[in-house]
Design an enzyme around this catalytic site. Structure first.
Site, PDB file in Angstrom:
ATOM      1  N   ARG A   1      -0.883  -9.712  12.575  1.00 12.25           N
ATOM      2  CA  ARG A   1      -1.478  -8.640  11.758  1.00 12.25           C
ATOM      3  C   ARG A   1      -2.241  -9.223  10.572  1.00 12.25           C
ATOM      4  O   ARG A   1      -3.292  -8.722  10.181  1.00 12.25           O
ATOM      5  CB  ARG A   1      -0.379  -7.680  11.266  1.00 12.25           C
TER       6      ARG A   1
ATOM      7  N   ARG B   1      12.146  -5.164   5.172  1.00 10.19           N
ATOM      8  CA  ARG B   1      11.698  -3.767   5.125  1.00 10.19           C
ATOM      9  C   ARG B   1      12.464  -2.889   6.108  1.00 10.19           C
ATOM     10  O   ARG B   1      12.657  -3.237   7.260  1.00 10.19           O
ATOM     11  CB  ARG B   1      10.205  -3.674   5.455  1.00 10.19           C
TER      12      ARG B   1
ATOM     13  N   ARG C   1     -10.344   0.152   8.300  1.00 12.86           N
ATOM     14  CA  ARG C   1      -9.889  -1.224   8.508  1.00 12.86           C
ATOM     15  C   ARG C   1     -10.936  -2.079   9.183  1.00 12.86           C
ATOM     16  O   ARG C   1     -10.710  -3.247   9.432  1.00 12.86           O
ATOM     17  CB  ARG C   1      -8.681  -1.180   9.423  1.00 12.86           C
TER      18      ARG C   1
ATOM     19  N   ARG D   1      10.482  -1.705  11.807  1.00 10.11           N
ATOM     20  CA  ARG D   1       9.319  -1.405  12.636  1.00 10.11           C
ATOM     21  C   ARG D   1       9.167  -2.438  13.747  1.00 10.11           C
ATOM     22  O   ARG D   1       9.401  -3.617  13.538  1.00 10.11           O
ATOM     23  CB  ARG D   1       8.049  -1.385  11.761  1.00 10.11           C
TER      24      ARG D   1
ATOM     25  N   LYS E   1       0.837  -1.211   0.000  1.00 10.11           N
ATOM     26  CA  LYS E   1       0.000   0.000   0.000  1.00 10.11           C
ATOM     27  C   LYS E   1       0.868   1.257   0.000  1.00 10.11           C
ATOM     28  O   LYS E   1       0.637   2.188  -0.766  1.00 10.11           O
ATOM     29  CB  LYS E   1      -0.917   0.030   1.238  1.00 10.11           C
TER      30      LYS E   1
HETATM   31  P1  G5P Z   1      -0.036   0.173   8.856  1.00  9.03           P
HETATM   32  O1  G5P Z   1       1.144   1.037   8.967  1.00  9.03           O
HETATM   33  O2  G5P Z   1      -1.181   0.592   8.011  1.00  9.03           O
HETATM   34  P2  G5P Z   1      -0.070  -2.370   7.495  1.00  9.03           P
HETATM   35  O3  G5P Z   1       0.155  -3.543   8.352  1.00  9.03           O
HETATM   36  O4  G5P Z   1      -1.434  -2.244   6.966  1.00  9.03           O
HETATM   37  O5  G5P Z   1       0.511  -1.239   8.402  1.00  9.03           O
HETATM   38  P3  G5P Z   1       2.250  -2.051   6.040  1.00  9.03           P
HETATM   39  O6  G5P Z   1       2.993  -3.029   6.907  1.00  9.03           O
HETATM   40  O7  G5P Z   1       2.568  -0.601   6.198  1.00  9.03           O
HETATM   41  O8  G5P Z   1       0.736  -2.283   6.197  1.00  9.03           O
HETATM   42  P4  G5P Z   1       2.156  -1.831   3.171  1.00  9.03           P
HETATM   43  O9  G5P Z   1       2.130  -0.352   3.304  1.00  9.03           O
HETATM   44  O10 G5P Z   1       0.962  -2.496   2.569  1.00  9.03           O
HETATM   45  O11 G5P Z   1       2.487  -2.536   4.553  1.00  9.03           O
HETATM   46  O12 G5P Z   1       3.408  -2.320   2.350  1.00  9.03           O
HETATM   47  P5  G5P Z   1       4.769  -1.548   1.937  1.00  9.03           P
HETATM   48  O13 G5P Z   1       5.424  -0.939   3.126  1.00  9.03           O
HETATM   49  O14 G5P Z   1       4.527  -0.701   0.742  1.00  9.03           O
HETATM   50  O15 G5P Z   1       5.635  -2.819   1.438  1.00  9.03           O
HETATM   51  C1  G5P Z   1       6.085  -3.762   2.398  1.00  9.03           C
HETATM   52  C2  G5P Z   1       7.569  -4.080   2.101  1.00  9.03           C
HETATM   53  O16 G5P Z   1       7.639  -4.775   0.860  1.00  9.03           O
HETATM   54  C3  G5P Z   1       8.482  -2.842   1.925  1.00  9.03           C
HETATM   55  O17 G5P Z   1       9.770  -3.158   2.409  1.00  9.03           O
HETATM   56  C4  G5P Z   1       8.525  -2.645   0.397  1.00  9.03           C
HETATM   57  O18 G5P Z   1       9.726  -1.995  -0.020  1.00  9.03           O
HETATM   58  C5  G5P Z   1       8.507  -4.110  -0.058  1.00  9.03           C
HETATM   59  N1  G5P Z   1       7.933  -4.350  -1.387  1.00  9.03           N
HETATM   60  C6  G5P Z   1       6.909  -3.735  -2.023  1.00  9.03           C
HETATM   61  N2  G5P Z   1       6.684  -4.291  -3.218  1.00  9.03           N
HETATM   62  C7  G5P Z   1       7.572  -5.312  -3.343  1.00  9.03           C
HETATM   63  C8  G5P Z   1       7.850  -6.277  -4.366  1.00  9.03           C
HETATM   64  O19 G5P Z   1       7.215  -6.315  -5.441  1.00  9.03           O
HETATM   65  N3  G5P Z   1       8.844  -7.170  -4.116  1.00  9.03           N
HETATM   66  C9  G5P Z   1       9.568  -7.159  -2.952  1.00  9.03           C
HETATM   67  N4  G5P Z   1      10.547  -8.069  -2.784  1.00  9.03           N
HETATM   68  N5  G5P Z   1       9.356  -6.255  -1.975  1.00  9.03           N
HETATM   69  C10 G5P Z   1       8.370  -5.348  -2.174  1.00  9.03           C
HETATM   70  O20 G5P Z   1      -0.614  -0.168  10.297  1.00  9.03           O
HETATM   71  C11 G5P Z   1       0.214  -0.528  11.353  1.00  9.03           C
HETATM   72  C12 G5P Z   1      -0.620  -0.725  12.605  1.00  9.03           C
HETATM   73  O21 G5P Z   1      -1.249   0.495  12.973  1.00  9.03           O
HETATM   74  C13 G5P Z   1      -2.570   0.258  13.473  1.00  9.03           C
HETATM   75  C14 G5P Z   1      -2.707  -1.252  13.569  1.00  9.03           C
HETATM   76  O22 G5P Z   1      -2.275  -1.671  14.837  1.00  9.03           O
HETATM   77  C15 G5P Z   1      -1.754  -1.742  12.487  1.00  9.03           C
HETATM   78  O23 G5P Z   1      -1.311  -3.072  12.708  1.00  9.03           O
HETATM   79  N6  G5P Z   1      -3.539   0.847  12.559  1.00  9.03           N
HETATM   80  C16 G5P Z   1      -4.867   0.853  12.746  1.00  9.03           C
HETATM   81  N7  G5P Z   1      -5.641   0.345  13.738  1.00  9.03           N
HETATM   82  C17 G5P Z   1      -6.978   0.497  13.608  1.00  9.03           C
HETATM   83  N8  G5P Z   1      -7.568   1.080  12.549  1.00  9.03           N
HETATM   84  C18 G5P Z   1      -6.839   1.613  11.541  1.00  9.03           C
HETATM   85  N9  G5P Z   1      -7.444   2.196  10.493  1.00  9.03           N
HETATM   86  C19 G5P Z   1      -5.422   1.511  11.608  1.00  9.03           C
HETATM   87  N10 G5P Z   1      -4.414   1.899  10.795  1.00  9.03           N
HETATM   88  C20 G5P Z   1      -3.279   1.493  11.388  1.00  9.03           C
HETATM   89 MG    MG Z   2       2.286   0.982   4.947  1.00  5.59          MG
END
Ligand code: G5P
Ligand code: MG
Length: 226
Positions: free
Chosen positions: A173, A129, A95, A162, A21
């Site tokens: 998660r 990451r 979410r 993180r 995302k």
């Molecule tokens: P977050 O911060 O919203 P998540 O768990 O939804 O966290 P996250 O972990 O931030 O999502 P993302 O943004 O979907 O993941 O993914 P990203 O960071 O872009 O990519 C992940 C990794 O993969 C990176 O290192 C990237 O470089 C790599 N990557 C991307 N594409 C590729 C690829 O093609 N190949 C490879 N090899 N690598 C790749 O939420 C965190 C916490 O906050 C709370 C909750 O506790 C949650 O757990 N929270 C909420 N709680 C309640 N309601 C809400 N609305 C909430 N929002 C947050």
């Molecule tokens: Mg993210």
């Protein structure tokens, strides 16, 4: 890239933890000039500053649980309202169905982009990451490494892993996503707002998202392309 400016776009990007995302949002921002609002980045900002809200949220984020709806809804709606009349992209919110309903009452959205990436791919990539917490910029040791290991390309500040990226928390998660966030997909599907992008790699998904956005919306940033 298409040309005219027509409407304010209110969009959501939704997908499991690590589905890309943040990575795809940064490309959308670059090409389409929308304001990116990441609920996770906001929470990590509060945690970094050790505010009361941040310290409270950390109890949930560290366990891979969701922060209570009323806290999140207030945080996000305040942020949206402070933006004024601009296009925005919500990443990580809503979410739960309760959050989606509250958002709809206050700020109905135009489109929902859903990223569907297999869980085994996600678990593997999260291990590599590295994040610049103040900005939310993300890197990956294999996919998009920083120019200097452990250092943010833009500010020269240190990158961190993180607290919630430990394997056991990532598993929690993903379970939380299945249980509480998947119903949000149904909610938007029933409203005919959901478009799903399935794949293993961001570089495979992104061109399809860009094409979709180009045909669906005419963006504020399109002025840059004239
Ligand atoms: P977050 O911060 O919203 P998540 O768990 O939804 O966290 P996250 O972990 O931030 O999502 P993302 O943004 O979907 O993941 O993914 P990203 O960071 O872009 O990519 C992940 C990794 O993969 C990176 O290192 C990237 O470089 C790599 N990557 C991307 N594409 C590729 C690829 O093609 N190949 C490879 N090899 N690598 C790749 O939420 C965190 C916490 O906050 C709370 C909750 O506790 C949650 O757990 N929270 C909420 N709680 C309640 N309601 C809400 N609305 C909430 N929002 C947050
Ligand atoms: Mg993210």
């Amino acid at each position: 890239m298409p040309g005219n400016i027509s409407k304010i776009v209110k969009a959501i990007i939704i997908g499991a933890p690590g589905s890309g995302k943040g990575t795809i949002s940064s490309r959308i921002v670059k090409d389409f000039g929308m304001k990116h609002l990441s609920s996770g980045d906001m929470l990590r900002g509060q945690i970094l500053q050790k505010t009361e809200a941040g310290l409270n949220a950390k109890k949930y984020t560290d366990k891979g649980d969701l922060v209570p709806d009323e806290i999140m809804v207030k945080l996000i709606l305040n942020e949206i309202h402070s933006l004024g009349n601009v296009s925005w992209l919500l990443d990580g919110f809503p979410r739960t169905v309760a959050q989606a309903i509250d958002l709809h009452k206050s700020e109905p959205v135009n489109m929902v982009i859903s990223l569907n990436v297999p869980f085994e791919v996600i678990i593997d990539r999260i291990k590599g990451r590295w994040t610049h917490l103040p900005s939310g910029r993300v890197y990956n040791t294999e996919f998009n490494p920083p120019k200097t290991p452990g250092i943010d390309d833009v500010t020269g500040e240190p990158l961190v892993q993180r607290d919630d990226d430990k394997p056991e928390t990532v598993r929690q998660r993903l379970e939380t996503y299945n249980r509480q966030t998947k119903p949000v997909l149904e909610y938007y599907k029933n409203m005919h707002l959901l478009t799903e992008f399935k794949g293993k790699y961001t570089n495979e998904i992104w061109p399809r998202v860009r094409e979709f956005l180009s045909t669906q919306m005419i963006t504020v940033s399109s002025i840059d392309y004239k």
